[in-house]
Each structure stands twice: as C-alpha cells, then as structure tokens.
Write a protein that holds these residues in place. Structure first.
Motif, PDB file in Angstrom:
ATOM      1  N   CYS A  65       0.831  -1.198   0.000  1.00 24.78           N
ATOM      2  CA  CYS A  65       0.000   0.000   0.000  1.00 24.78           C
ATOM      3  C   CYS A  65       0.873   1.258   0.000  1.00 24.78           C
ATOM      4  CB  CYS A  65      -0.907  -0.010   1.234  1.00 24.78           C
ATOM      5  SG  CYS A  65      -1.984   1.448   1.356  1.00 24.78           S
ATOM      6  N   HIS A  67       0.335   4.001   1.354  1.00 29.78           N
ATOM      7  CA  HIS A  67       0.263   4.726   2.622  1.00 29.78           C
ATOM      8  C   HIS A  67       1.262   4.218   3.657  1.00 29.78           C
ATOM      9  CE1 HIS A  67      -2.130   5.555   6.533  1.00 29.78           C
ATOM     10  NE2 HIS A  67      -1.471   6.661   6.214  1.00 29.78           N
ATOM     11  N   ARG A  68       1.171   2.936   4.053  1.00 30.04           N
ATOM     12  CA  ARG A  68       2.048   2.393   5.078  1.00 30.04           C
ATOM     13  C   ARG A  68       2.656   1.036   4.691  1.00 30.04           C
ATOM     14  NH1 ARG A  68       2.018   6.889   6.476  1.00 30.04           N
ATOM     15  NH2 ARG A  68       1.518   7.776   8.541  1.00 30.04           N
ATOM     16  N   CYS A  84      -6.904  -1.907   0.771  1.00 25.89           N
ATOM     17  CA  CYS A  84      -5.882  -2.201   1.767  1.00 25.89           C
ATOM     18  C   CYS A  84      -6.544  -2.637   3.075  1.00 25.89           C
ATOM     19  CB  CYS A  84      -5.009  -0.971   1.993  1.00 25.89           C
ATOM     20  SG  CYS A  84      -3.770  -1.205   3.298  1.00 25.89           S
ATOM     21  N   TYR A  86      -5.413  -2.313   6.028  1.00 25.73           N
ATOM     22  CA  TYR A  86      -5.001  -1.531   7.202  1.00 25.73           C
ATOM     23  C   TYR A  86      -5.888  -0.301   7.378  1.00 25.73           C
ATOM     24  CZ  TYR A  86      -1.480   0.185  10.567  1.00 25.73           C
ATOM     25  OH  TYR A  86      -0.820   0.602  11.695  1.00 25.73           O
ATOM     26  N   HIS A  87      -5.937   0.587   6.369  1.00 28.39           N
ATOM     27  CA  HIS A  87      -6.724   1.813   6.502  1.00 28.39           C
ATOM     28  C   HIS A  87      -7.776   1.973   5.401  1.00 28.39           C
ATOM     29  CE1 HIS A  87      -2.950   2.846   8.712  1.00 28.39           C
ATOM     30  NE2 HIS A  87      -3.853   3.245   9.601  1.00 28.39           N
ATOM     31  N   GLY A  88      -7.965   0.952   4.599  1.00 32.31           N
ATOM     32  CA  GLY A  88      -9.062   0.972   3.643  1.00 32.31           C
ATOM     33  C   GLY A  88      -8.823   1.740   2.357  1.00 32.31           C
ATOM     34  N   LEU A  89      -7.583   2.171   2.062  1.00 24.87           N
ATOM     35  CA  LEU A  89      -7.331   2.803   0.772  1.00 24.87           C
ATOM     36  C   LEU A  89      -7.668   1.815  -0.337  1.00 24.87           C
ATOM     37  CD1 LEU A  89      -5.415   4.443   2.812  1.00 24.87           C
ATOM     38  CD2 LEU A  89      -4.145   5.069   0.730  1.00 24.87           C
ATOM     39  N   MET A 100      -9.594   7.407  -0.132  1.00 24.54           N
ATOM     40  CA  MET A 100      -8.838   7.548   1.107  1.00 24.54           C
ATOM     41  C   MET A 100      -9.821   7.837   2.226  1.00 24.54           C
ATOM     42  SD  MET A 100      -5.531   9.819  -0.057  1.00 24.54           S
ATOM     43  CE  MET A 100      -4.223   9.068  -1.011  1.00 24.54           C
ATOM     44  N   PRO A 101      -9.679   7.219   3.382  1.00 25.46           N
ATOM     45  CA  PRO A 101     -10.648   7.417   4.461  1.00 25.46           C
ATOM     46  C   PRO A 101     -10.564   8.821   5.054  1.00 25.46           C
ATOM     47  CG  PRO A 101      -8.793   6.164   5.265  1.00 25.46           C
ATOM     48  CD  PRO A 101      -8.592   6.307   3.778  1.00 25.46           C
ATOM     49  N   SER A 102     -11.709   9.334   5.475  1.00 25.96           N
ATOM     50  CA  SER A 102     -11.813  10.599   6.229  1.00 25.96           C
ATOM     51  C   SER A 102     -11.340  11.812   5.454  1.00 25.96           C
ATOM     52  CB  SER A 102     -11.030  10.483   7.554  1.00 25.96           C
ATOM     53  OG  SER A 102     -11.528   9.416   8.332  1.00 25.96           O
TER      54      SER A 102
END
Length: 403
Positions: A65, A67-68, A84, A86-89, A100-102
C-alpha cells in the motif's frame, strides 16, 4: 562426447552472479491460480499481488500500500478494486488510488505500480521491465501446453535454489543416469554423444540414443500406445530461450522404424515444458508441464504422467537445494566445466547478453559472451544434428559388435 569450445572451459564468476534480467516476461502463475481473490507472488524480486477483474482480465499490482506499505494481498478484492486491509485505501486495476478514508480528495500521487500482464499457454506472464517495451509477441513459445493436438498437465514447484541452477539441470540431462535411474534414467544417456548449437537468443542440445533399452517411464508409454516394449531409438532435443524457458522434445520409437529420419509415427512423443521464474537469488518458481501427442482424451494417462513426472522432479529438487546450500557455503569456489556443461554454459552466455543490455556491471560478461559466440560460429557454422545422429548410430553399432 562432443568437444566443447575452449572458451567455455573456464567458468568465471558464473555461480557467483545470481541476477536476472528485468526486460523480459516471467510466468507468474498458472491461469487457474488467478481468480477473484488476491494472490501474492514474488516475481524477479518484486512482490506482486495478482487478481482478476469482474470481466476476467488478469492484473498484477505492486503488493504494498502507498500509505504504510502493508501488503495489499492482506486486504480485499472489491470488484475491480483492491482495498488495503489496514486503513481501507482503494486502488483500481491500474494501481491508481480511488479512495482515502476521512477525506474528500485523493492525493494524486497515491498509486502503486501496475505491471503489464499477458496470458498465453496456460500461464499468466508478467513483464518486469519498462512497460513501454512489453511486447506479448516475445513471450516464449510453450504452445504445446494448450494446443489441441497435445494433451497434458503440470504443476508449480518452489525450489530453494537460484533459477540458473535449474537451467543447468535441464540443459544437461546426463544426470538422468544417476539421479533418475528408476524412472527415466539409463546408462545410454551418459554414454551417448550430443550436439550443442545456438542461434540468436536460443541454445539447442540434441542427443540421440540408438538401439537402447527403453527405461520404465517410456516402456510404460509404449504399452499404453499398443506397441511392444523392446529396444528403441530415443531422443532428447532441448530448446532454451533466455532467461529461463526450456522446451524438451523427448520420446522413443522401436528401433528401425525411422525416428532418426523424422518418422516418429510408431513411437511415443512428449514435450517437457519448463519455465523458471526467479523469486530471490536463492529461490525459484518452477513451472512445468508434460504434454503428449497420443491418447489425447485419456485423462487417466494424463494424471499418471503428471504424477510420474512430479516424482522425477522431486528428485531434482533435492539435488538442486543441496547444491545451492553448498555453493552458499563455498563462495570462493572456482568451477571448471566438463564437456557435458556445454549447453548450460551457452545458456548462461545468453543470459549474460540480456543482463549486459540493461546493467553496465555486466558489460565485461556480455562482451565475453559475444566473443565466444562469434568464435563458435566461425568454428562450426552448421547445426550438427545429422552428424549427431550419425555418431549415435556408430556408437550403437560398436556396442552391438562389442568393439
């Protein structure tokens, strides 16, 4: 044995260099492995995630991912998007982040690498070089694997060795006499002459064994075909395409029925199809299949042959893993080539040429390969196949006469 040109006697650094070309196609999976799920696989050192879109198209993305860096294979496939875990990307099939979340905007730099993919001969191939250079026409020819005139099946083996060691193993079948004595091996393999030839990006090793006893693997197939096992003319014609694809034309026919002249109709013919995909410097995804051109509708024979070849390759797997461990334990070992190494060393020259084209550190090895190839062509411009058959017949006649 066929004399090997002197430049190949020395093996400078050939076992120390473990790299692989990138500007090429590698088999990443059998087509049936890739579906509506996330399949992780490391291809030529690159961690990938494979999947199919709802339309059935195979795709390959970088398995990390943006992001991370959590492997995307740990997430979920939602239609034609990968989420993903982890954070839903979310990423579309081309690797572009779509969610991307939020936040309402998506960072335009958020994407993961997408790899060119092509399906051919029951394999999903991935191009690991510059995407602009990906030409499916350059995928190695393994058409026997899905040709209606042939029937067969195969498997994937994960081997704990460098991919070049498997190339060596397949380019020199002398080892059959000693490693596979209970199935396909016979002393005639080690004793018969052979011919090594090469062209642009290809190497061929041809061996004929005239008037020899059929080993168990081939005697059984002659019985399935309705022929009476006995002495046979046996052939092994190995075709190498760099960096790691080998199609081996193999078979037997009752002695005197015309196989050396091109009439194989009284015998049994198969192709051992192999393509090796490096995973790491010391591990390889080894895809293989065995195809035959008789009893095409008999699934029992297909299964028996697949399982039989699996047993043979399991013996190779043990030898190759042990060889890799020994090479790792003796990094300064200097190797010397025998006559039987001719095919393998020409194959390594072809790999060196590919590496030199994309890596300056291989310039010296590439220049040496070019010199050796030019010298060999001047010394022997012909293909040598007829000479090899003639020598095999002479050997058989000497054996019969006891001289």
């Amino acid at each position: 044995m066929t004399a090997t040109p002197s430049p190949l006697r020395a093996a400078p650094e050939t076992f120390a260099r473990r790299e692989w070309p990138r500007a090429t196609w590698y088999a990443a999976a059998y087509d049936v492995e890739v579906g509506a799920h996330l399949l992780p696989r490391t291809v030529a050192g690159a961690s990938l995630v494979l999947f199919r879109t709802p339309s059935g198209e195979a795709r390959a993305l970088e398995n990390a991912c943006w992001h991370r860096l959590l492997p995307l294979s740990e997430g979920k496939l939602l239609g034609d998007e990968v989420m993903c875990g982890y954070h839903g990307l979310r990423y579309d099939a081309d690797g572009r982040c779509t969610f991307m979340p939020s936040q309402t905007t998506v960072n335009p730099s958020a994407r993961v690498r997408s790899y060119p993919v092509a399906e051919r001969h029951r394999f999903v191939w991935v191009w690991t070089g510059d995407p602009a250079d990906a030409d499916p026409a350059t995928i190695p020819d393994l058409h026997w694997n899905d040709d209606p005139a042939w029937a067969g099946d195969g498997r994937l083996i994960h081997v704990d060795c460098n991919y070049k060691l498997i190339v060596d193993n397949l380019m020199d079948l002398t080892h059959e006499t000693f490693v596979h004595g209970g199935s396909i091996g016979h002393r005639s393999v080690a004793e018969s002459p052979f011919e090594v030839t090469h062209g642009k990006g290809t190497v061929t090793v041809t061996r004929w064994m005239i008037d020899v006893e059929a080993p168990p693997f081939w005697a059984r197939q002659l019985e399935w075909r309705g022929a009476t096992p006995g002495h046979v003319d046996r052939w092994q014609i190995i075709h190498f395409t760099p960096p790691g694809t080998i199609a081996i034309d193999v078979g037997v026919a009752p002695t005197g029925t015309g196989a050396p002249e091109g009439d194989r109709s009284q015998g049994v013919n198969g192709f051992v199809l192999n393509t090796m995909t490096p995973e790491s410097p010391t591990s390889t995804h080894y895809f293989w299949a065995f195809a035959r051109n008789y009893a095409l509708g008999d699934q029992r024979i297909t299964t028996l042959l697949r399982d039989g070849v699996s047993g043979v390759f399991a013996e190779d797997e043990e030898v190759l893993a042990a060889q890799q461990r020994a090479i790792d334990a003796h990094p300064d070992k200097e190797f010397y080539n025998l006559n039987i190494d001719g095919g393998a060393m020409w194959a390594r020259r072809m790999i060196d040429l590919m590496l030199a084209a994309e890596d300056d550190s291989y310039a010296e090895a590439g220049a040496r390969a070019e010199r050796d190839i030019a010298e060999h062509h001047r010394a022997d411009p012909g293909d040598g196949a007829e000479r090899e058959v003639a020598r095999a017949r002479a050997e058989a006649e000497r054996a019969r006469s006891g001289s």
